[in-house]
Design an enzyme around this catalytic site. Sequence first.
Site, PDB file in Angstrom:
ATOM      1  N   TYR A 202      -6.531  -8.430   5.298  1.00  0.00           N
ATOM      2  CA  TYR A 202      -7.455  -8.384   4.174  1.00  0.00           C
ATOM      3  C   TYR A 202      -7.184  -9.516   3.186  1.00  0.00           C
ATOM      4  O   TYR A 202      -6.036  -9.787   2.814  1.00  0.00           O
ATOM      5  CB  TYR A 202      -7.335  -7.050   3.436  1.00  0.00           C
ATOM      6  CG  TYR A 202      -8.133  -5.938   4.080  1.00  0.00           C
ATOM      7  CD1 TYR A 202      -9.516  -6.024   4.204  1.00  0.00           C
ATOM      8  CD2 TYR A 202      -7.502  -4.802   4.556  1.00  0.00           C
ATOM      9  CE1 TYR A 202     -10.244  -5.005   4.792  1.00  0.00           C
ATOM     10  CE2 TYR A 202      -8.233  -3.766   5.150  1.00  0.00           C
ATOM     11  CZ  TYR A 202      -9.609  -3.881   5.262  1.00  0.00           C
ATOM     12  OH  TYR A 202     -10.322  -2.882   5.839  1.00  0.00           O
TER      13      TYR A 202
ATOM     14  N   LYS B 126      12.867  20.190  -3.027  1.00  0.00           N
ATOM     15  CA  LYS B 126      11.449  20.173  -3.419  1.00  0.00           C
ATOM     16  C   LYS B 126      10.718  19.021  -2.757  1.00  0.00           C
ATOM     17  O   LYS B 126      11.345  18.137  -2.183  1.00  0.00           O
ATOM     18  CB  LYS B 126      11.337  20.093  -4.947  1.00  0.00           C
ATOM     19  CG  LYS B 126      12.018  18.904  -5.600  1.00  0.00           C
ATOM     20  CD  LYS B 126      12.385  19.227  -7.064  1.00  0.00           C
ATOM     21  CE  LYS B 126      13.245  18.156  -7.682  1.00  0.00           C
ATOM     22  NZ  LYS B 126      12.503  17.139  -8.413  1.00  0.00           N
TER      23      LYS B 126
END
Lengths: 352, 352
Positions: free
Chosen positions: B252, B43
């Site tokens: 940042y 999955k």
Amino acid sequence: MTNSVKADAPSPVRLHLDGEALLSNYKALSKASGAATTGAAVKANGYGVGAREVVSRLSKAGCRDFFVAHWSEAVAIADVVPADQISVLNGVGEADMPLALSLGARPMLNSPTQVVRWKQAGGGRCHVMIDSGINRLGIGPEQLGEDLLDGLDIDVLASHLASADEDVAQNGEQLEAFRQAAAGVSGERLSFANSAGIMLGRDYHFDLTRPGLSLYGGIARPEMTSIIKQVVFPQAQVLQIRKMPAGSPIGYNATYRCEAAKRVATVSLGYADGYLRGFSNSGTVEFQETAMPVIGRVSMDLVTLDADNAENLREGDWITIDYNLREASQISGLSPYELLTGLNSRFDRFWI
Amino acid sequence: MTNSVKADAPSPVRLHLDGEALLSNYKALSKASGAATTGAAVKANGYGVGAREVVSRLSKAGCRDFFVAHWSEAVAIADVVPADQISVLNGVGEADMPLALSLGARPMLNSPTQVVRWKQAGGGRCHVMIDSGINRLGIGPEQLGEDLLDGLDIDVLASHLASADEDVAQNGEQLEAFRQAAAGVSGERLSFANSAGIMLGRDYHFDLTRPGLSLYGGIARPEMTSIIKQVVFPQAQVLQIRKMPAGSPIGYNATYRCEAAKRVATVSLGYADGYLRGFSNSGTVEFQETAMPVIGRVSMDLVTLDADNAENLREGDWITIDYNLREASQISGLSPYELLTGLNSRFDRFWI
């Protein structure tokens, strides 16, 4: 071996996307940008929202400058707007050149190597990124020799703010560094401000602003709280509802235990969809204005909810995940940026 | 408006996937499963690795049972193996029925509602999930009335462990609950153990085991450390190398500051690729056996590295991200599962 598939596979997760909120945010950011024109960062599939639809909608609202990170992202929107409205922020590597020259999107040249590459190929109109102090990507002012950029046909001369979401000296220092560098370069337009930078005032606007996060509902600075609207509303379908007896542990590693008998709803949503384990025992969802807390650990494809107060909830119903970016960020420990870009291709996307 | 694209867009991020490690892990888990046969959870696009290639490779190694979560994931591999080897763990909703009936993959029926739906449609062979105590998805033992499952043609009767990675009483309690429930149901095969459950010993194996995480390199229990190999090696391309003066803030919010002049490499990788901000100032990468620390904050599409020790590193080179799942999990605060499923479609995938 090949199986003939005659029907669609409906997804049990979907994003409801508020087109009016997107436009409202763009208009609010345009207004806050004053005399500057306002572009849009649409990298990372439009911050997870869906780049093609975002570009189409903002284009109709007058946006003419779209910023992506990779060339594949430029290709993905190159039939939605003219290629010369698309800027590729990560610049142009050797392997990108055939595509860059044929596509017509403009690279943001980030290093002397990229500048020389583009010049030698006769690449034509381009953008240039000056690093004014984020020290991440861009040509440093010290690298701007007398003739590095000579012969380039520069549309946008850009730089990027490191700390526009904070009130720190670095903002003013970057502004001054960008002004000094720009004084010696002949670009048609100057661009400096991201979402937060727009709110730093007129000095930061120059000719073109480049909001990203706040287009999609992120509050990049507190001043934006009243003008930015939520765009993204993730929803998921209920797979099962079951009454659990008192004392039942719920989910992996039994991180929640029912004190009393409880109606538990299991929905088709999990960290494989971008709803990470930080929401375990802390996230909330809504159904018909009834709030339901996430109980237990978020699994790969499943989340369990306390549905005691949602008496009308049935298997097959769609619940809406509380995804106010500021609150969801505090709850999950993820940044608003990660909350958006993590919403992946499993979601169907519906504009409302 | 339409732009003719004549060249490919090469991705600056790629996964090197070790096919021998995948097979070795499958064989090790098969051996540890004793007399039981061994299926594979594929999955979430094979835990991010790429479901089609994983299924193809494990099929050649003898695997005949593949587990997905959604019907769209069944469709995605339905031309790789016969559909009746595919099980859909989240069961079958009303909207899934046309596809479920035409595709031939088998639903794992999880609730009385799903059972009734499948019976009424004459759906044919199926699987049934009993909830033995994870209390997440499955038919509770108390819901197994005398005739709920009558008339179903059940291949696999399954249940799922909540805490197999821990040595807790819950494991034995679930085992006992599953045995009791299974005694009253006529399924052809019984299946109970996930990756960690396999290591709990013979009592937990039954007829079919269903490993997931450990196929892809995850150490679900300490006993597996010596038998499970790393499969996934993410790589990213260097965009720029620049010498930064002493005192330079990096990235940042200036979370890193260069104490001395430093050679800084910026690579095309970020949280939009699944490399989340938890790796800021803490992740590491390799180039020709030289380690480079991540410095500064991880951006959406960019990461900055301390390249002082990688003198040979040049723009355009590929670096390999240290992605030992246990170590990367400790560094980033993400689970090994999230580290895998977060690796998204931006990556090209290469099997080595």
